[in-house]
Design an enzyme around this catalytic site. Structure first.
Site, short mmCIF file in Angstrom:
data_model
loop_
_atom_site.label_atom_id
_atom_site.label_comp_id
_atom_site.label_asym_id
_atom_site.label_seq_id
_atom_site.Cartn_x
_atom_site.Cartn_y
_atom_site.Cartn_z
N GLU A 444 0.85 -1.19 0.00
CA GLU A 444 0.00 0.00 0.00
C GLU A 444 0.89 1.23 0.00
OE1 GLU A 444 -3.07 0.11 3.00
OE2 GLU A 444 -2.90 2.30 3.17
N GLU A 449 -2.79 11.29 3.33
CA GLU A 449 -3.81 11.09 4.35
C GLU A 449 -3.84 12.35 5.21
OE1 GLU A 449 -4.15 6.70 5.85
OE2 GLU A 449 -2.03 7.26 5.85
#
Length: 564
Positions: A444, A449
């Site tokens: 990932e 974020e």
């Protein structure tokens, strides 16, 4: 940050590409974290260990006199190719670099009387277990001071014509693990050249010494290099051995100070079978290897899949969505698939079938979080209402089965949502997730974020089996203002050797493959990944919404572009 995810079931068959071998591996950093001694230190604040700790903000500093030495123990004799000296202002005008196999007899690798300080990258030729710097003339009235003393080698020691001999070969071991903690951790997993699978000794019978694993090369081979990528359950003491009959063994390499992680070892021997024979474990567990790669000539090698082509930055635009659809239109169905259902990571939203993801008619996609119960659903208990029915809706879309890519530059211009408990993200997930590779084995890459409780920070993080969740590798960028105050361009340069993350064109974080492999674990990013956009609420990372949470909240995406 914790990002374990369960994706909507899609009827996809996506082939995962495995990392292909290289005939000549890159030199590896041998000195970081190794035992080090010095003739003197200026004070306890400047220890010898600071020169090999990998932290450019700490340093060794000697007493104010000549000569002075700094010596590192590599743990075993290694082929040496480069020494990098990162001097503080108190540098050496005259110094030598020497190597020794026993710490007593020394061979000169480099010598100068006209050094000018700064960062010196010295190409050297030689071998040794111990490497030392001896300063004989200071450039200042102070002592000698190094931010970093880095010794490289090992990797560049294959010979012309060498190939990966162990790929896909059969293996045997003293034991193996196959349970819920490590399913299918068979000997063959060490030779599949898949950095996300591993061999481990049995949890019931294998946490003992000795422990071993053997590969059958299929025919007699001349072996020149072995690369071990260890799990944290590594061997402190072990031998590499070779045999023609799998019964009588000759030692190629031996150490009692194994350092774990990635070890690239120069060897020279002939045989059909190669064995790692461990005699002392690093901890209370057994032995475990992500990779056991043998290079040389002969044998009966199987050709692995080819490596993905290298990108050229900035590259050519190969895919994009500018979100120029009509107001109220959903995302382009030829590019994006909506994921539906409750979120994960203890998130509180229910993802709808694009009810919360609409184009605004002004060149943007808006993913909105709103307070809206979904009858019949189940989420963690909402701290505001006390209900276990999902009390919020949002959107999450991905390009799986429609577009995936390996390497390149990817960028999105986004105005994030910003309130207590909000968690907008722009990220990549390995496409092999849909062919049976679970998270985090698929890999990932979180390009962006943001969490409402840290309004000024944008996070970029990578996750793999050896480092995931809160242990992922990455760092936040402090923008000095609330990230949600306006649009920002979040970007990534990605190839086989590194990832560099950008915000508004500022390259604020680079993660190098060599560093990851030598300090944290395997690099699992040499295969296709697809794009994901989502706007979550609640969860392990941002924490729950509360009295300060303002809803609805919009994540606004101007564009997403991929260059190769």
């Amino acid at each position: 940050m914790p990002r374990t995810r369960v994706l909507a079931v899609l009827a996809l068959t996506l082939a995962a590409l495995l990392t292909a071998p290289v005939a000549q591996a890159a030199p590896v950093l041998l000195s970081q974290g190794r035992p080090v001694t010095a003739s003197s230190t200026e004070s306890a604040a400047f220890p010898a260990s600071a020169a090999v700790d990998g932290d450019p903000g700490t340093r060794w500093s000697s007493a104010f006199g000549d000569p002075q030495t700094l010596q590192v123990d590599l743990g075993s004799t290694q082929q040496l190719s480069q020494v990098v000296l990162n001097w503080e202002a108190a540098y050496a005008k005259a110094f030598t670099i020497q190597a020794s196999t026993d710490g007593a007899t020394w061979t000169s690798l480099y010598s100068t009387t006209t050094a000018t300080g700064g960062t010196q990258t010295l190409n050297v030729t030689g071998s040794g277990r111990y490497v030392r710097l001896t300063g004989t003339q200071r450039a200042t009235q102070y002592g000698y001071s190094l931010w970093e003393f880095q010794v490289y080698g090992g990797g560049g020691t294959t010979q012309p014509g060498d190939a990966l001999l162990s790929y896909g070969k059969s293996g045997t071991a003293s034991s193996y693990q196959d349970d819920g903690a490590c399913p299918g951790c068979l000997p063959a997993k060490a030779f599949d050249h898949d950095p996300a699978t591993r061999w481990a000794t049995s949890a019931t019978t294998g946490w003992v010494d000795p422990g071993w694993i053997t590969v059958d090369l299929g025919a007699t081979a001349a072996v020149h290099q072995v690369v071990l990528q260890w799990d944290p359950a590594y061997a402190v003491a072990y031998q590499l051995q070779i045999s023609n009959d799998n019964a009588n063994w000759t030692t190629l390499y031996s150490t009692t100070t194994g350092k774990g992680f990635k070890e690239t070892l120069t060897v020279n021997g002939s045989g059909r079978y190669v064995r790692m024979y461990g005699t002392a474990r690093s901890n209370g567990y057994g032995y475990s290897l992500w990779g056991f790669d043998v290079y040389g000539t002969g044998g009966n090698p199987t050709t692995p899949p080819p490596a993905p082509p290298a990108p050229h930055f900035p590259g050519t635009l190969v895919w994009s969505d500018e979100f120029n659809g009509a107001a109220g239109a959903g995302p382009d169905a030829s590019k994006w698939t909506a994921e539906t259902g409750p979120g994960v990571n203890n998130e509180l939203e229910y993802y709808t079938n694009n009810n919360n993801a609409k184009q605004d008619g002004r060149g943007n996609l808006v993913i909105q979080v709103r307070r809206e119960a979904t009858p019949g659903s189940a989420c963690p208990v909402d701290p505001i209402s006390g209900s276990g029915t999902c009390q919020y809706t949002s959107g999450r879309i991905n390009t799986a089965g429609k577009f995936s890519f390996t390497y390149g530059h990817v960028e999105a211009n986004i105005k994030v949502s910003g309130s207590q408990g909000l968690w907008p993200a722009f990220w990549l997930l390995g496409a092999n997730f849909f062919s049976g590779t679970p998270w985090p084995n698929c890999g990932e890459i979180d390009i962006m974020e943001h969490v409402g409780k840290s309004p000024n920070l944008a996070y970029s993080t990578i996750h793999a089996p050896a480092y995931n969740g809160a242990g992922g590798i990455g760092a936040p960028l402090d923008l000095g203002q609330d990230v949600s105050a306006g649009f920002h361009k979040f970007g990534l340069d990605w190839d086989a050797s590194h990832m560099t993350f950008y915000v508004d064109g500022n390259a604020f974080e680079t993660i190098n493959r060599d560093t990851v492999e030598s300090t944290r674990g395997p690099w699992v990013y040499d295969h296709p990944f697809f794009l994901i956009l989502n706007n979550a609420i609640g969860g392990d990372f941002p924490g729950p919404p509360g009295a300060g949470t303002v809803l609805p909240q919009d994540m606004v995406i101007d564009y997403v572009r991929v260059y190769q």
